[in-house]
Structures are given as C-alpha cells and as structure tokens.
Write a protein that holds these residues in place. Structure first.
Motif, PDB file in Angstrom:
ATOM      1  N   SER A  15      34.628  40.787  37.085  1.00  0.00           N
ATOM      2  CA  SER A  15      35.598  40.077  37.922  1.00  0.00           C
ATOM      3  C   SER A  15      37.046  40.285  37.490  1.00  0.00           C
ATOM      4  N   SER A  75      42.108  36.815  43.332  1.00  0.00           N
ATOM      5  CA  SER A  75      40.920  37.515  42.860  1.00  0.00           C
ATOM      6  C   SER A  75      39.825  37.520  43.921  1.00  0.00           C
ATOM      7  N   GLN A  76      39.142  38.653  44.050  1.00  0.00           N
ATOM      8  CA  GLN A  76      38.018  38.746  44.971  1.00  0.00           C
ATOM      9  C   GLN A  76      36.914  37.775  44.572  1.00  0.00           C
ATOM     10  N   THR A  90      37.297  34.848  43.083  1.00  0.00           N
ATOM     11  CA  THR A  90      37.724  33.510  43.495  1.00  0.00           C
ATOM     12  C   THR A  90      37.460  33.314  44.976  1.00  0.00           C
ATOM     13  N   LEU A 107      38.425  38.314  35.440  1.00  0.00           N
ATOM     14  CA  LEU A 107      38.882  36.967  35.107  1.00  0.00           C
ATOM     15  C   LEU A 107      38.397  36.569  33.720  1.00  0.00           C
ATOM     16  N   ASP A 127      42.027  32.907  39.721  1.00  0.00           N
ATOM     17  CA  ASP A 127      43.255  33.455  40.282  1.00  0.00           C
ATOM     18  C   ASP A 127      43.054  33.499  41.790  1.00  0.00           C
TER      19      ASP A 127
END
Length: 240
Positions: free
Chosen positions: A110, A140-141, A143, A112, A137
């Motif tokens: 990710s 972010s994909q 998220t 993250l 974030d």
C-alpha cells in the motif's frame, strides 16, 4: 478489567498512590458524542478519480481540520499526553485482518505506514487475523478501498473492517498507546483480548467506560470514528 500486565496499569489504578489522572475528569466536558447517517460508500466509478469528498460529513470527520471548541478545559484535566488538535491531527485506522482477506500482504503493497498490534507468539499465531494499525492518506488507493462497496474482495466498506482514530501523536507513539489495550485482565484474573477496533460497539463502550478508563484510552486522541455498512457513523470528538 485491566490492561495486559506487561503495560502500565492505567485503567484500574485508583486512589492517591495509583491514579495519575484528574479525579474530577468528566468525558462530557471534554468530548462530544455525535452520530450521523445516510453516508453512501464509494462505488467503482468513484475509485477512478480518487475523490473522497462525496463521503460528506464522514470525509470531514476523517480528513478535515477539527474545529477547536471555544471553551478550553484546564490543561491538568487532559493528562501528560495532551495535544493541540487545532493542527489537523493525522488519520489512523485499526483494521481487522480476520475480516479482510490477505490484509498483511495488501498493506505491504500500500505504501502506507503500518504495523501489527500483536507481537511475539501472538503475532506468529494470529498475525493473519490480528489488528493492524495503519496511517491513512486520503490520496492513497488503499484508503479509497476502505470506502468502496462492491463484490470485489479488496473493496472493504461492506466488511466493516475496523475503526478510525485521529491523533497528533507520531505513528510509533500511537502504536505504543494502542498496545496497552490489546489485552485486558478480567476481575477473575483471566486475560482476554480487548477488541477496541470493533466498529460495532467501540462508541458504546466509550460511552459506558468509567471516567479514568475513558481518559486513559482517549488521552492522546482527538477523535474516534466508527462506521457500518448501513452508512451510520458514530464519533467521539475532543473539544480541547
């Protein structure tokens, strides 16, 4: 009920020798409990542009600066870890790998920051179904996938994968804080896991905690947010 004996006994300490928190602390004075519903999850077409603002008040609760209440409580009532929440605290989630298939592998890709809240033997035995702390974030994909609803297994809305937290603590410090609450000792001496990341009841548990328990858990947090697949949201928000 008390935390794992390997951590500071912050929930049950009481009296002049053990209670480091304000005896007159009132959650109602320093935190607001809010609920709202009608939240529509993202659909697959929404995922293309990466815009989460269609989540409306849920987006605001998670990613917009928190409004500081005009009435400032006494600093002594906030504990040693008090933070200034006018500076848009970061957004974290504690997600349940028992509900999200291949969550550790997904998090690894990710980009993250993340870590399992279990260590040692507990991690070796239960890492695939354990709680994982993730710093989110909005761009972010991964998220976005939390708020996507479809039959695709990595679209997580329908799974109710965990709870959200806002804090000005660093990732590492928040990790240490949450580690204190992964296990609790019951009054009969038995130790069990405390699933504070469970969105179905975390807000209600916070409502019913004793003042010192509530303060110990919420001290470094500016908000706790829980959602369900029906679009209902519960929130505990700091007024400090």
């Amino acid at each position: 009920m008390q935390p794992n004996e390997n951590h500071d006994d912050v929930w049950v300490s009481s009296g002049p020798q053990g209670d480091t928190h304000d005896a007159h602390f009132s959650a109602d004075e320093h935190f607001a409990f809010e609920t709202f519903d009608g939240i529509e999850p993202l659909n697959q077409s929404d995922s293309l542009d990466g815009d989460l603002t269609s989540l409306g008040p849920l987006y605001a609760a998670l990613f917009e600066p928190l409004v500081e209440d005009e009435a400032q409580p006494n600093d002594a009532a906030l504990g040693a870890n008090k933070t200034s929440h006018g500076d848009s605290p970061e957004v974290f989630a504690v997600l349940d790998a028992g509900r999200v298939m291949y969550l550790p592998e997904i998090l690894s890709g990710s980009g993250l920051k993340h870590a399992c809240l279990f260590k040692g033997e507990a991690f070796e035995e239960l890492g695939d179904v354990a709680p994982w702390l993730v710093q989110l974030d909005a761009k972010s994909q991964f998220t976005r996938s939390i708020f996507l609803s479809s039959d695709v297994p990595w679209h997580l809305w329908r799974l109710e994968p965990g709870a959200f937290f806002r804090s000005s603590l660093s990732f590492d410090d928040l990790y240490k804080h949450f580690r204190k609450f992964t296990k609790v000792r019951l009054d009969d001496g038995k130790i069990c896991y405390f699933r504070f990341w469970e969105p179905r009841w975390i807000i209600q548990i916070l409502r019913t905690m004793e003042a010192r328990q509530f303060q110990s858990f919420m001290d470094p947090l500016s908000a706790v947010i829980a959602t369900n697949r029906l679009g209902q949201v519960g929130m505990v928000k700091s007024l400090r």
